[in-house]
Design a protein around this motif. Structure first.
Motif, PDB file in Angstrom:
ATOM      1  N   SER A   1     115.411  17.693  43.343  1.00  0.00           N
ATOM      2  CA  SER A   1     115.025  17.450  41.949  1.00  0.00           C
ATOM      3  C   SER A   1     113.563  17.826  41.698  1.00  0.00           C
ATOM      4  O   SER A   1     113.190  18.185  40.576  1.00  0.00           O
ATOM      5  CB  SER A   1     115.275  15.988  41.577  1.00  0.00           C
ATOM      6  N   GLU A   2     112.756  17.767  42.748  1.00  0.00           N
ATOM      7  CA  GLU A   2     111.344  18.193  42.582  1.00  0.00           C
ATOM      8  C   GLU A   2     111.288  19.671  42.223  1.00  0.00           C
ATOM      9  O   GLU A   2     110.521  20.100  41.359  1.00  0.00           O
ATOM     10  CB  GLU A   2     110.584  18.022  43.901  1.00  0.00           C
ATOM     11  N   TRP A   3     112.089  20.464  42.935  1.00  0.00           N
ATOM     12  CA  TRP A   3     112.135  21.899  42.635  1.00  0.00           C
ATOM     13  C   TRP A   3     112.671  22.120  41.227  1.00  0.00           C
ATOM     14  O   TRP A   3     112.112  22.903  40.459  1.00  0.00           O
ATOM     15  CB  TRP A   3     113.009  22.655  43.655  1.00  0.00           C
ATOM     16  N   GLU A   4     113.765  21.390  40.896  1.00  0.00           N
ATOM     17  CA  GLU A   4     114.402  21.525  39.579  1.00  0.00           C
ATOM     18  C   GLU A   4     113.385  21.347  38.457  1.00  0.00           C
ATOM     19  O   GLU A   4     113.325  22.125  37.514  1.00  0.00           O
ATOM     20  CB  GLU A   4     115.484  20.444  39.396  1.00  0.00           C
ATOM     21  N   GLU A   5     112.602  20.302  38.600  1.00  0.00           N
ATOM     22  CA  GLU A   5     111.628  19.984  37.558  1.00  0.00           C
ATOM     23  C   GLU A   5     110.597  21.101  37.401  1.00  0.00           C
ATOM     24  O   GLU A   5     110.304  21.554  36.299  1.00  0.00           O
ATOM     25  CB  GLU A   5     110.929  18.691  37.955  1.00  0.00           C
ATOM     26  N   LYS A   6     110.080  21.570  38.539  1.00  0.00           N
ATOM     27  CA  LYS A   6     109.092  22.655  38.486  1.00  0.00           C
ATOM     28  C   LYS A   6     109.718  23.945  38.004  1.00  0.00           C
ATOM     29  O   LYS A   6     109.085  24.743  37.307  1.00  0.00           O
ATOM     30  CB  LYS A   6     108.517  22.902  39.880  1.00  0.00           C
ATOM     31  N   ALA A   7     110.970  24.174  38.396  1.00  0.00           N
ATOM     32  CA  ALA A   7     111.653  25.407  38.000  1.00  0.00           C
ATOM     33  C   ALA A   7     111.844  25.439  36.488  1.00  0.00           C
ATOM     34  O   ALA A   7     111.629  26.467  35.845  1.00  0.00           O
ATOM     35  CB  ALA A   7     112.987  25.530  38.720  1.00  0.00           C
ATOM     36  N   LYS A   8     112.226  24.295  35.918  1.00  0.00           N
ATOM     37  CA  LYS A   8     112.413  24.232  34.464  1.00  0.00           C
ATOM     38  C   LYS A   8     111.097  24.500  33.752  1.00  0.00           C
ATOM     39  O   LYS A   8     111.040  25.220  32.761  1.00  0.00           O
ATOM     40  CB  LYS A   8     112.956  22.857  34.052  1.00  0.00           C
ATOM     41  N   ASP A   9     110.041  23.900  34.289  1.00  0.00           N
ATOM     42  CA  ASP A   9     108.723  24.115  33.692  1.00  0.00           C
ATOM     43  C   ASP A   9     108.335  25.597  33.755  1.00  0.00           C
ATOM     44  O   ASP A   9     107.894  26.182  32.768  1.00  0.00           O
ATOM     45  CB  ASP A   9     107.677  23.258  34.425  1.00  0.00           C
ATOM     46  N   LEU A  10     108.541  26.213  34.907  1.00  0.00           N
ATOM     47  CA  LEU A  10     108.158  27.625  35.060  1.00  0.00           C
ATOM     48  C   LEU A  10     109.028  28.515  34.171  1.00  0.00           C
ATOM     49  O   LEU A  10     108.518  29.445  33.528  1.00  0.00           O
ATOM     50  CB  LEU A  10     108.261  28.052  36.536  1.00  0.00           C
ATOM     51  N   ALA A  11     110.327  28.207  34.099  1.00  0.00           N
ATOM     52  CA  ALA A  11     111.220  28.989  33.227  1.00  0.00           C
ATOM     53  C   ALA A  11     110.685  28.949  31.792  1.00  0.00           C
ATOM     54  O   ALA A  11     110.619  29.970  31.106  1.00  0.00           O
ATOM     55  CB  ALA A  11     112.636  28.449  33.297  1.00  0.00           C
ATOM     56  N   GLY A  12     110.258  27.773  31.374  1.00  0.00           N
ATOM     57  CA  GLY A  12     109.709  27.618  30.023  1.00  0.00           C
ATOM     58  C   GLY A  12     108.459  28.474  29.830  1.00  0.00           C
ATOM     59  O   GLY A  12     108.264  29.084  28.772  1.00  0.00           O
ATOM     60  N   ARG A  13     107.630  28.546  30.842  1.00  0.00           N
ATOM     61  CA  ARG A  13     106.407  29.361  30.738  1.00  0.00           C
ATOM     62  C   ARG A  13     106.742  30.845  30.602  1.00  0.00           C
ATOM     63  O   ARG A  13     106.099  31.579  29.848  1.00  0.00           O
ATOM     64  CB  ARG A  13     105.519  29.166  31.964  1.00  0.00           C
ATOM     65  N   PHE A  14     107.753  31.281  31.368  1.00  0.00           N
ATOM     66  CA  PHE A  14     108.182  32.680  31.268  1.00  0.00           C
ATOM     67  C   PHE A  14     108.645  32.980  29.841  1.00  0.00           C
ATOM     68  O   PHE A  14     108.266  33.983  29.242  1.00  0.00           O
ATOM     69  CB  PHE A  14     109.339  32.961  32.236  1.00  0.00           C
ATOM     70  N   ILE A  15     109.487  32.092  29.324  1.00  0.00           N
ATOM     71  CA  ILE A  15     110.067  32.317  27.993  1.00  0.00           C
ATOM     72  C   ILE A  15     108.962  32.404  26.942  1.00  0.00           C
ATOM     73  O   ILE A  15     108.936  33.298  26.103  1.00  0.00           O
ATOM     74  CB  ILE A  15     111.090  31.191  27.665  1.00  0.00           C
ATOM     75  N   LYS A  16     108.012  31.483  27.048  1.00  0.00           N
ATOM     76  CA  LYS A  16     106.903  31.456  26.099  1.00  0.00           C
ATOM     77  C   LYS A  16     106.063  32.734  26.209  1.00  0.00           C
ATOM     78  O   LYS A  16     105.709  33.358  25.216  1.00  0.00           O
ATOM     79  CB  LYS A  16     106.046  30.230  26.407  1.00  0.00           C
ATOM     80  N   ASN A  17     105.787  33.139  27.438  1.00  0.00           N
ATOM     81  CA  ASN A  17     104.966  34.328  27.636  1.00  0.00           C
ATOM     82  C   ASN A  17     105.650  35.579  27.124  1.00  0.00           C
ATOM     83  O   ASN A  17     105.015  36.474  26.572  1.00  0.00           O
ATOM     84  CB  ASN A  17     104.640  34.497  29.124  1.00  0.00           C
ATOM     85  N   PHE A  18     106.980  35.624  27.281  1.00  0.00           N
ATOM     86  CA  PHE A  18     107.677  36.874  26.948  1.00  0.00           C
ATOM     87  C   PHE A  18     107.811  37.090  25.444  1.00  0.00           C
ATOM     88  O   PHE A  18     108.079  38.208  24.999  1.00  0.00           O
ATOM     89  CB  PHE A  18     109.053  36.929  27.631  1.00  0.00           C
ATOM     90  N   ALA A  19     107.575  36.024  24.681  1.00  0.00           N
ATOM     91  CA  ALA A  19     107.712  36.137  23.222  1.00  0.00           C
ATOM     92  C   ALA A  19     106.907  37.320  22.674  1.00  0.00           C
ATOM     93  O   ALA A  19     107.312  37.969  21.711  1.00  0.00           O
ATOM     94  CB  ALA A  19     107.272  34.841  22.561  1.00  0.00           C
ATOM     95  N   LYS A  20     105.788  37.639  23.324  1.00  0.00           N
ATOM     96  CA  LYS A  20     104.935  38.718  22.807  1.00  0.00           C
ATOM     97  C   LYS A  20     105.583  40.095  22.919  1.00  0.00           C
ATOM     98  O   LYS A  20     105.113  41.064  22.319  1.00  0.00           O
ATOM     99  CB  LYS A  20     103.575  38.697  23.500  1.00  0.00           C
ATOM    100  N   TYR A  21     106.667  40.201  23.709  1.00  0.00           N
ATOM    101  CA  TYR A  21     107.357  41.492  23.830  1.00  0.00           C
ATOM    102  C   TYR A  21     108.597  41.576  22.956  1.00  0.00           C
ATOM    103  O   TYR A  21     109.313  42.562  22.973  1.00  0.00           O
ATOM    104  CB  TYR A  21     107.769  41.740  25.285  1.00  0.00           C
ATOM    105  N   GLU A  22     108.863  40.484  22.225  1.00  0.00           N
ATOM    106  CA  GLU A  22     110.125  40.438  21.503  1.00  0.00           C
ATOM    107  C   GLU A  22     110.042  41.022  20.092  1.00  0.00           C
ATOM    108  O   GLU A  22     110.986  40.914  19.312  1.00  0.00           O
ATOM    109  CB  GLU A  22     110.661  38.999  21.462  1.00  0.00           C
TER     110      GLU A  22
END
Ligand SMILES: Nc1ncnc2c1ncn2[C@@H]1O[C@H](COP(=O)(O)OP(=O)(O)O)[C@@H](O)[C@H]1O
Ligand SMILES: C=C(OP(=O)(O)O)C(=O)O
Ligand SMILES: [Mn+2]
Length: 534
Positions: free
Chosen positions: A498-519
């Motif tokens: 679950s520790e990984w899960e939590e960090k993974a969700k956070d990182l996934a969110g950062r990717f999504i936010k960052n990629f908005a500039k290419y959309e």
């Protein structure tokens, strides 16, 4: 050598010109006992001279400026509120002032002038003239750039000029719209760079890389922040993208393969070619066993920067008191296994993205499909490691487009287009390799990473059993020869998944936010589904 006249560069009263000095001349000059301050080098136990660079022991991206004129206005990828980057605009008036500061600093002095090439191939290389007053700076550029032959020196006509005035300061920087007394300013139209108030060697090499990143893609040639090597027959070429400290130099210097170069390459119709004539390796905690070739390269003619030596020249590679960004530059032939006579090889078959993940989420290796390749290349997720940039003192997660945002002069999608075009043609496959951290809290070992790289280069990875990692949909091998199988799924390195899960969700969110500039366009939007999903 033909005499040169520096008055055409606005430099007057020159008392002596040391033009294209030999390594021995430079050794004598930089160890001259009458030198003072940061000009003074000290001979180390390994024969290489060490120098200190003062306050600036890393690049200073906030002080990087490009002259905005008719020519650059619509081509350069300028910093903006929507997408901040390091291409700050300077006016022509500011350029005139900083150039004058450099010219005045360099006038009435003994000067060093080094003529060298950036780029292996005659059709795309830049002939650069470096003008400076400090002997070891001349040594640095002689190490890092491609040395012309005697014949080429006779007819050398520079198409780019670098004025290194590291001893000067920009006093009135505020009224000039600059960031500080330090300035690294490029003029793309007149093809000149001025460096003021920083002694860090990397500004000269990464400065010219930035210029290649401007000129080459406009000619349809890929320009890449990557290292490169090939097999012993010079056939199976691999390139390793990565931001500073992620392992380009360490992993491309592989005794089983021939080194093409450790940092900056182009990809044209003939294949991969180096921009440089030398390497610039990090030496913090350098360990003879895990990096034997780099250790061996530290000998006479190599130049150490900011390394701690005692009065007898004994080196302490573990000392971080000056900076974590301790370095050595050396001519590429300090490495035995290199491609000769020129640093070039056929098109790449393996494209490796090195990411030092400070969150400990990414698997040590993921096999990317073509859409993921584009998505992760544009995202450029990694950590900035301490020291290479001013102000970065601990691993700092960042999205650095194309794994080298600080050096991009055009929009990131231009570099992605060029890379994809070349990869399609050669049938190259891409891999994302995490050389950073995992759930153990420690950095993945160089040994395990080397095992992973071996499996990619031998093709073993394509025969390994695989599984999918959630959120990212990464395909990862579950076993590879020579690699600890317990690290391949990052979840296994955590006491609790679950520790990984939590960090993974956070990182996934950062990717999504960052990629908005290419959309903003269809091509960018189409890539979103290749990225992480929450
Ligand atoms: N798993 C790993 N893979 C690669 N390098 C690692 C790893 N773990 C630690 N390191 C260290 O990280 C640094 C990588 O630096 P370097 O190869 O010079 O990076 P770059 O060339 O990309 O700037 C070296 O100091 C190396 O010893
Ligand atoms: C020299 C630098 O980087 P690298 O470690 O990628 O060579 C730099 O960024 O200043
Ligand atoms: Mn490097």
């Amino acid at each position: 050598m033909a005499d040169i006249n520096l008055t055409k560069y606005g430099i007057t009263g020159t008392t002596e010109i040391v033009h294209n000095p030999s390594f021995d001349d430079l050794f004598k000059a930089e160890t001259d006992p009458s030198l003072e301050g940061y000009e003074k080098g000290q001979v180390s136990e390994l024969g290489a001279v060490n120098v200190m660079t003062g306050i600036y022991t890393g690049r200073s991206p906030k002080d990087k400026f490009i002259v905005m004129d008719e020519n650059s206005k619509d081509t350069v990828w300028w910093t903006s509120d929507e997408y901040k980057n390091d291409n700050h605009p300077a006016s022509k008036e500011t350029w005139d002032v900083v150039k004058k500061i450099a010219q005045e600093e360099l006038s009435n002095k003994k000067l060093y002038v080094v003529d060298a090439f950036c780029g292996t191939n005659a059709d795309t290389r830049m002939a650069i003239r470096f003008i400076m007053e400090v002997a070891w700076q001349a040594h640095f550029v002689k190490n890092m750039f491609i040395q012309p032959t005697e014949e080429e020196l006779k007819n050398f006509e520079p198409d780019f000029v670098v004025y290194n005035a590291s001893k000067a300061k920009v006093e009135n920087y505020k009224e000039l719209g600059l960031n500080s007394e330090t300035a690294v300013v490029f003029n793309i139209t007149s093809r000149e760079q001025v460096i003021i108030n920083t002694w860090y060697g990397g500004e000269m090499k990464k400065g010219m890389f930035s210029m290649m990143n401007y000129y080459l893609p406009l000619k349809g040639v890929a320009s890449m922040h990557c290292s490169a090597n090939t097999d012993m027959n010079g056939e199976n070429t691999a390139i390793f993208f990565g931001l500073s400290g992620t392992g380009k130099t360490t992993l491309s210097t592989d005794p089983k393969r021939l080194l093409i170069g450790d940092d900056e390459h182009g990809w044209d119709d003939n294949g991969i070619f180096n921009f440089e004539g030398g390497c610039y390796a990090k030496v913090i905690n350098l360990d003879k066993e895990s990096e034997p070739d780099i250790y061996k390269a530290i000998k006479r003619n190599a130049l150490l920067e900011n390394v701690t030596l005692d009065e007898n020249g004994k080196i302490d590679f573990d000392d971080k008191s000056v900076t974590e960004n301790t370095r050595v530059s050396y001519p590429i032939d300090h490495i035995d296994n290199i491609v000769r006579p020129v640093s070039a090889a056929p098109a790449a078959k393996e494209v490796i993205f090195l990411s030092a993940d400070a969150f400990g989420v990414l698997p040590p290796v993921s096999i990317l499909d073509p859409e993921q390749t584009q998505y992760y290349f544009l995202s450029g997720f990694t950590a900035k490691l301490a020291g290479t940039e001013r102000g970065i003192t601990e691993p700092t997660p960042t999205f650095s487009a194309c794994f080298g945002q600080a050096f991009l002069e055009l929009h990131p999608t231009k570099y992605a287009e060029e890379l994809v075009k070349r990869m399609k043609k050669s049938g190259a496959k891409a891999y994302l390799v995490n050389t950073g951290w995992n759930g153990t809290g420690k950095r993945i070992s160089i040994r395990d990473t080397r095992g992973i790289i071996d499996a990619i280069l031998s093709g073993d990875i394509l025969n390994a059993p695989t599984k999918k990692i959630p959120y990212f949909n990464f395909e990862v091998p579950t076993e590879l020869p020579g690699v600890d199988p317990k690290i391949l799924d990052p979840r296994d390195t955590y006491a609790n998944v679950s520790e990984w899960e939590e960090k993974a969700k956070d990182l996934a969110g950062r990717f999504i936010k960052n990629f908005a500039k290419y959309e903003g366009n269809e091509a960018g939007k189409a890539l979103v589904s290749a990225g992480p999903q929450k």
